[in-house]
Write a protein that holds these residues in place. Structure first.
Motif, PDB file in Angstrom:
ATOM      1  N   PRO A  71       0.807  -1.379  -0.133  1.00 50.24           N
ATOM      2  CA  PRO A  71       0.000   0.035  -0.109  1.00 50.24           C
ATOM      3  C   PRO A  71       0.670   1.317   0.147  1.00 50.24           C
ATOM      4  O   PRO A  71       0.460   2.132  -0.882  1.00 50.24           O
ATOM      5  N   LYS A  72       1.824   1.351   0.551  1.00 42.58           N
ATOM      6  CA  LYS A  72       2.690   2.459   0.807  1.00 42.58           C
ATOM      7  C   LYS A  72       3.518   2.475  -0.504  1.00 42.58           C
ATOM      8  O   LYS A  72       3.597   3.756  -1.195  1.00 42.58           O
ATOM      9  N   MET A  73       4.294   1.743  -0.922  1.00 45.85           N
ATOM     10  CA  MET A  73       5.122   1.666  -2.207  1.00 45.85           C
ATOM     11  C   MET A  73       4.205   1.961  -3.569  1.00 45.85           C
ATOM     12  O   MET A  73       4.619   2.930  -4.095  1.00 45.85           O
ATOM     13  N   PRO A  99      -3.512 -13.759  -6.731  1.00 44.15           N
ATOM     14  CA  PRO A  99      -4.523 -12.779  -6.274  1.00 44.15           C
ATOM     15  C   PRO A  99      -4.161 -12.630  -4.712  1.00 44.15           C
ATOM     16  O   PRO A  99      -3.407 -13.345  -3.963  1.00 44.15           O
ATOM     17  N   PRO A 100      -4.817 -11.521  -4.216  1.00 44.70           N
ATOM     18  CA  PRO A 100      -4.491 -11.315  -2.614  1.00 44.70           C
ATOM     19  C   PRO A 100      -4.906 -12.514  -1.709  1.00 44.70           C
ATOM     20  O   PRO A 100      -6.206 -13.073  -2.150  1.00 44.70           O
ATOM     21  N   SER A 101      -4.296 -12.803  -0.732  1.00 47.02           N
ATOM     22  CA  SER A 101      -4.689 -13.877   0.024  1.00 47.02           C
ATOM     23  C   SER A 101      -5.486 -13.384   1.167  1.00 47.02           C
ATOM     24  O   SER A 101      -5.178 -12.544   1.959  1.00 47.02           O
ATOM     25  N   PRO A 102      -6.707 -14.085   1.453  1.00 46.63           N
ATOM     26  CA  PRO A 102      -7.697 -13.653   2.368  1.00 46.63           C
ATOM     27  C   PRO A 102      -7.032 -14.582   3.925  1.00 46.63           C
ATOM     28  O   PRO A 102      -7.300 -14.043   5.056  1.00 46.63           O
ATOM     29  N   VAL A 103      -6.067 -15.263   3.762  1.00 43.50           N
ATOM     30  CA  VAL A 103      -5.478 -16.065   4.938  1.00 43.50           C
ATOM     31  C   VAL A 103      -3.918 -15.638   5.096  1.00 43.50           C
ATOM     32  O   VAL A 103      -3.250 -15.821   4.117  1.00 43.50           O
ATOM     33  N   LYS A 104      -3.619 -15.195   6.359  1.00 43.11           N
ATOM     34  CA  LYS A 104      -2.408 -15.114   6.612  1.00 43.11           C
ATOM     35  C   LYS A 104      -1.390 -16.279   6.533  1.00 43.11           C
ATOM     36  O   LYS A 104      -1.930 -17.424   6.922  1.00 43.11           O
ATOM     37  N   HIS A 105      -0.039 -16.285   5.978  1.00 37.50           N
ATOM     38  CA  HIS A 105       0.751 -17.419   5.901  1.00 37.50           C
ATOM     39  C   HIS A 105       2.166 -16.981   6.316  1.00 37.50           C
ATOM     40  O   HIS A 105       2.432 -15.773   5.800  1.00 37.50           O
ATOM     41  N   PRO A 142       5.818  -8.087   5.412  1.00 40.99           N
ATOM     42  CA  PRO A 142       4.992  -9.123   5.410  1.00 40.99           C
ATOM     43  C   PRO A 142       4.484  -9.337   3.961  1.00 40.99           C
ATOM     44  O   PRO A 142       4.096 -10.211   3.558  1.00 40.99           O
ATOM     45  N   GLY A 143       4.497  -8.248   3.343  1.00 48.01           N
ATOM     46  CA  GLY A 143       4.096  -8.253   1.710  1.00 48.01           C
ATOM     47  C   GLY A 143       3.172  -9.192   1.328  1.00 48.01           C
ATOM     48  O   GLY A 143       1.946  -8.746   1.799  1.00 48.01           O
ATOM     49  N   PRO A 144       3.386 -10.163   0.454  1.00 43.71           N
ATOM     50  CA  PRO A 144       2.388 -10.914   0.077  1.00 43.71           C
ATOM     51  C   PRO A 144       1.617 -11.853   1.162  1.00 43.71           C
ATOM     52  O   PRO A 144       0.755 -12.690   0.822  1.00 43.71           O
ATOM     53  N   ARG A 145       2.070 -11.757   2.254  1.00 43.80           N
ATOM     54  CA  ARG A 145       1.765 -12.814   3.365  1.00 43.80           C
ATOM     55  C   ARG A 145       0.917 -12.175   4.828  1.00 43.80           C
ATOM     56  O   ARG A 145       0.430 -13.094   5.492  1.00 43.80           O
ATOM     57  N   GLY A 146       0.762 -10.768   4.463  1.00 48.16           N
ATOM     58  CA  GLY A 146       0.387 -10.167   5.905  1.00 48.16           C
ATOM     59  C   GLY A 146      -0.983  -9.440   5.852  1.00 48.16           C
ATOM     60  O   GLY A 146      -1.764  -9.830   4.957  1.00 48.16           O
ATOM     61  N   ASP A 147      -1.054  -8.661   6.802  1.00 50.99           N
ATOM     62  CA  ASP A 147      -2.497  -8.088   7.059  1.00 50.99           C
ATOM     63  C   ASP A 147      -2.993  -7.103   5.925  1.00 50.99           C
ATOM     64  O   ASP A 147      -4.154  -7.056   5.473  1.00 50.99           O
ATOM     65  N   ASP A 148      -1.905  -6.614   5.046  1.00 46.24           N
ATOM     66  CA  ASP A 148      -2.391  -5.732   3.872  1.00 46.24           C
ATOM     67  C   ASP A 148      -2.812  -6.585   2.809  1.00 46.24           C
ATOM     68  O   ASP A 148      -4.034  -6.379   2.102  1.00 46.24           O
ATOM     69  N   GLU A 149      -2.588  -7.979   2.722  1.00 51.48           N
ATOM     70  CA  GLU A 149      -3.099  -8.701   1.711  1.00 51.48           C
ATOM     71  C   GLU A 149      -4.578  -9.182   2.218  1.00 51.48           C
ATOM     72  O   GLU A 149      -5.339  -9.181   1.276  1.00 51.48           O
ATOM     73  N   GLU A 207      -6.460  -7.267   3.876  1.00 51.68           N
ATOM     74  CA  GLU A 207      -7.305  -6.148   3.521  1.00 51.68           C
ATOM     75  C   GLU A 207      -7.940  -6.073   2.275  1.00 51.68           C
ATOM     76  O   GLU A 207      -8.710  -5.564   1.721  1.00 51.68           O
ATOM     77  N   LEU A 208      -6.755  -6.216   1.389  1.00 48.53           N
ATOM     78  CA  LEU A 208      -6.838  -6.122  -0.136  1.00 48.53           C
ATOM     79  C   LEU A 208      -7.871  -7.150  -0.492  1.00 48.53           C
ATOM     80  O   LEU A 208      -8.711  -6.822  -1.417  1.00 48.53           O
ATOM     81  N   ALA A 209      -7.832  -8.378  -0.083  1.00 49.26           N
ATOM     82  CA  ALA A 209      -8.550  -9.413  -0.430  1.00 49.26           C
ATOM     83  C   ALA A 209     -10.070  -9.214  -0.203  1.00 49.26           C
ATOM     84  O   ALA A 209     -11.010  -9.566  -0.803  1.00 49.26           O
ATOM     85  N   LYS A 210     -10.326  -7.954   0.878  1.00 52.24           N
ATOM     86  CA  LYS A 210     -11.823  -8.016   1.389  1.00 52.24           C
ATOM     87  C   LYS A 210     -12.458  -6.916   0.370  1.00 52.24           C
ATOM     88  O   LYS A 210     -13.645  -6.825   0.171  1.00 52.24           O
ATOM     89  N   LYS A 211     -11.519  -6.263  -0.540  1.00 50.17           N
ATOM     90  CA  LYS A 211     -11.921  -5.351  -1.225  1.00 50.17           C
ATOM     91  C   LYS A 211     -11.954  -5.645  -2.927  1.00 50.17           C
ATOM     92  O   LYS A 211     -12.408  -4.817  -3.720  1.00 50.17           O
ATOM     93  N   THR A 212     -11.575  -6.756  -3.171  1.00 45.95           N
ATOM     94  CA  THR A 212     -11.601  -7.116  -4.491  1.00 45.95           C
ATOM     95  C   THR A 212     -11.691  -8.719  -4.612  1.00 45.95           C
ATOM     96  O   THR A 212     -11.440  -9.305  -3.590  1.00 45.95           O
ATOM     97  N   ASP A 213     -11.929  -9.031  -5.805  1.00 44.65           N
ATOM     98  CA  ASP A 213     -12.265 -10.443  -6.207  1.00 44.65           C
ATOM     99  C   ASP A 213     -11.256 -11.352  -6.517  1.00 44.65           C
ATOM    100  O   ASP A 213     -11.168 -12.285  -6.977  1.00 44.65           O
ATOM    101  N   GLY A 214      -9.849 -10.158  -6.814  1.00 44.34           N
ATOM    102  CA  GLY A 214      -8.797 -10.705  -7.340  1.00 44.34           C
ATOM    103  C   GLY A 214      -8.631 -10.728  -8.820  1.00 44.34           C
ATOM    104  O   GLY A 214      -7.525 -11.301  -9.162  1.00 44.34           O
TER     105      GLY A 214
END
Length: 353
Positions: free
Chosen positions: A105-107, A158-164, A264-271, A273-280
């Protein structure tokens, strides 16, 4: 692939006759833009007359804006304005210590602000390696800004709704084992010990070998310490070019570039949040170019990609190529980019030629 390197020993290089930027090329402008304590450096290249459109190119690890040196003059010759940043952590761009600064989100917001300084129209976006993952996320966050997108070597996820965790990802994809070393701090400590080690690493990651044929980097391990000071010249970089890479990586060392693996990049909270806003789904025209001999990102990773693309996905494979496909086979890659852009712009492109 048996040797587990991103530049196999049987790779050919076919870039000798292609126009390329030089480290101090007068055909580009060097620009800077600050966001509080963070400053970005980027190059801007303009055609004669009004540009057809703007192309943004984003690089990966361990690279610089200069990694697109074979593409910038070609795109300008076709009538495009081209923007190429040193991504966060690299070159003359700031390299913050905190991994949290390397969030998508920042970059993406920072790069979008740079783009908007030069155009108010949707852009054509291209990325390689981490820059390709960044490009896919830029489409996710700012779909209205993107007219078309192409990725070199990195399929869309696509953004993951699950942290890993990184460890979980490596268990699923052993070809990413090297990322554990890069995230741990071990690799940067090995490389940053001396200028000779930095030079050896850069020569080696771009295809240089020890006298015995050894590698400096394997996807199954990461950086190989005992080879760092034994590596010979890269087949992809001239002496002037390797000197430039060493100069630019000497500014900050490897901590900033390795923060892309610590974030955290592709694995953290940002992903999440993004997954909630898009169908990927990707809803702009897209192209994915894979390299046949890339051990980190093998071509089979592109299997089944089509389901994510509403406007269709153009898939290409560069035979015999390593991970550095745009440097090793620039004519092929430039032709793919031209044909893709032509298919998107249609009459606009023809009218400008």
């Amino acid at each position: 692939m048996s040797d587990q390197t991103i530049f196999p020993s049987d790779s050919k290089v076919n870039n000798k006759s292609v126009d390329a930027l030089t480290p101090n090329d007068t055909r580009v402008e060097h620009k800077f833009k600050s966001f509080g304590d963070i400053t970005y450096h980027y190059i801007l290249a303009k055609p004669q007359g009004k540009p057809i459109s703007t192309v943004l190119l984003t690089h990966g690890w361990p690279d610089l804006h200069f990694g697109w040196r074979y593409q910038v003059p070609y795109l300008v010759s076709l009538g495009f304005q081209v923007i190429v940043p040193d991504m966060l952590g690299y070159g003359q761009t700031s390299a913050p210590d905190a991994p949290e600064e390397y969030s998508f989100p920042k970059m993406t917001a920072q790069i979008v602000a740079i783009v908007k300084d030069h155009t108010d129209q949707p852009i054509i976006l291209g990325g390689h390696d981490w820059g390709a993952f960044f490009a896919w996320r830029l489409v996710n966050y700012y779909p209205e800004l993107i007219r078309a997108v192409f990725s070199l070597c990195v399929p869309y996820a696509p953004p993951s709704p699950v942290k890993h965790s990184l460890e979980d990802m490596v268990k699923r994809m052993p070809n990413f084992t090297y990322q554990l070393q890069l995230a741990s701090g071990v690799a940067e400590n090995l490389i940053d010990k001396s200028p000779e080690r930095l030079r050896g690493f850069l020569n080696g990651v771009f295809g240089g070998r020890t006298p015995e044929g050894g590698y400096v980097f394997k996807v199954s391990e990461g950086v190989i310490e005992e080879n760092l000071e034994k590596i010979g010249p890269s087949p992809l970089l001239s002496q002037e070019e390797i000197d430039f890479y060493v100069q630019e990586f000497s500014r900050h060392g490897m901590h900033g570039p390795c923060n892309w693996y610590r974030s955290p990049g592709p694995r953290g909270d940002d992903e999440q949040e993004l997954a909630k806003k898009t169908d990927g789904k990707i809803r702009v025209p897209a192209m994915l170019v894979m390299a046949e001999k890339d051990a980190a990102l093998p071509p089979h990773m592109a299997d089944g990609q089509e389901k994510y693309f509403e406007e269709g996905l153009r898939k290409e494979l560069v035979s015999g190529s390593s991970h550095w496909v745009q440097v090793q086979f620039p004519v092929i890659v430039n032709d793919y980019i031209r044909d893709f852009i032509k298919s998107v712009l249609g009459d606009e492109f023809k009218a400008a030629l």
